[in-house]
Design an enzyme around this catalytic site. Structure first.
Site, short mmCIF file in Angstrom:
data_model
loop_
_atom_site.label_atom_id
_atom_site.label_comp_id
_atom_site.label_asym_id
_atom_site.label_seq_id
_atom_site.Cartn_x
_atom_site.Cartn_y
_atom_site.Cartn_z
N GLU A 44 8.90 -2.07 -4.95
CA GLU A 44 10.41 -2.21 -4.88
C GLU A 44 10.73 -3.32 -5.90
O GLU A 44 10.02 -4.26 -6.43
CB GLU A 44 10.84 -2.22 -3.74
CG GLU A 44 10.69 -1.02 -2.85
CD GLU A 44 11.53 -0.89 -1.60
OE1 GLU A 44 12.16 -2.05 -1.22
OE2 GLU A 44 11.55 0.13 -0.94
N CYS A 53 7.35 4.65 -6.99
CA CYS A 53 7.13 5.12 -5.74
C CYS A 53 5.32 5.18 -5.63
O CYS A 53 4.69 5.03 -6.68
CB CYS A 53 7.37 6.56 -5.59
SG CYS A 53 9.16 6.86 -5.55
N GLU A 55 3.18 7.43 -4.56
CA GLU A 55 2.26 8.56 -5.34
C GLU A 55 2.21 8.56 -7.00
O GLU A 55 1.41 8.81 -7.57
CB GLU A 55 3.02 9.87 -5.03
CG GLU A 55 4.21 10.29 -5.18
CD GLU A 55 4.85 9.70 -3.85
OE1 GLU A 55 5.28 8.60 -3.73
OE2 GLU A 55 5.85 10.65 -3.15
N CYS A 88 9.77 12.27 -3.71
CA CYS A 88 11.30 12.44 -4.30
C CYS A 88 11.22 13.21 -5.44
O CYS A 88 10.20 13.65 -6.00
CB CYS A 88 11.72 10.96 -4.62
SG CYS A 88 11.09 10.28 -5.95
N CYS A 91 9.28 12.04 -8.66
CA CYS A 91 7.70 12.05 -8.39
C CYS A 91 7.30 13.58 -8.53
O CYS A 91 6.26 13.88 -9.26
CB CYS A 91 7.22 11.62 -6.93
SG CYS A 91 7.22 10.09 -6.84
N1 THU Z 1 9.23 6.43 -1.93
C1 THU Z 1 7.84 6.65 -2.24
O1 THU Z 1 7.02 5.69 -2.37
N2 THU Z 1 7.64 7.85 -2.27
C2 THU Z 1 8.38 8.82 -2.18
O2 THU Z 1 8.17 10.19 -2.32
C3 THU Z 1 9.57 8.42 -1.56
C4 THU Z 1 10.29 7.23 -1.58
C5 THU Z 1 9.63 4.54 -1.83
C6 THU Z 1 10.79 4.17 -2.77
C7 THU Z 1 11.22 3.24 -2.21
O3 THU Z 1 10.40 2.19 -2.45
C8 THU Z 1 11.39 3.57 -0.49
O4 THU Z 1 10.24 4.65 -0.55
C9 THU Z 1 12.64 4.28 -0.31
O5 THU Z 1 13.41 5.18 -0.86
#
Ligand code: THU
Length: 133
Positions: A44, A53, A55, A88, A91
């Protein structure tokens, strides 16, 4: 490497999540056909849109080392959420280009599990065919 082992790799990756804002931890692991595993975690940023993210971290690591969708066997994505985290929207767009449509994707939060693939997660994807006139 078995499905369960790849999920364990993703849980190990999740330990490196840098998520001081959401406190939501995600890990991913990519198994390549030659047995190489790439891990990724969500990283983050105080400028929230700059967050990466898990993935995407994992698939970018694999591509950075020269692996391509034809050489990727499976992807595991895990989270510490109360329900399974499906990728998400950003991704899904990225993975739809960088993974084959049928490549298995294993999802888990340690309690529930689900297997899917990009063909199921992103039908009617916008891809290179649309822009290569
Ligand atoms: N996040 C992921 O790493 N992968 C996803 O597919 C969904 C969201 C992370 C992004 C952020 O750091 C946290 O989850 C909350 O959204």
């Amino acid at each position: 490497m078995k499905r369960e082992e790849l999920l364990q790799e993703a849980f190990k990756a999740m330990e490196n999540a840098y998520a001081p804002y959401s406190k939501y931890h995600v890990g991913a692991a990519i198994l390549c056909k030659d047995g190489t595993v790439f891990r990724g975690a969500n990283i983050e940023n105080a400028s929230f849109g700059a967050t990466n993210c898990a993935e995407r971290s994992a698939v970018f690591a694999a591509y950075s080392e020269g692996y391509r969708k034809e050489t990727i066997e499976a992807l595991a994505i895990v989270s510490d959420g109360f329900r399974i985290a499906a990728p998400c929207g950003i991704c899904r767009q990225v993975l739809s280009e960088l993974l084959e449509g049928e490549t298995p994707i294993y999802l888990s939060n340690g309690k529930e599990e689900m297997d899917t693939c990009m063909n199921d997660l992103l039908p009617m994807q916008f891809n290179g065919d649309d822009v290569n006139r």
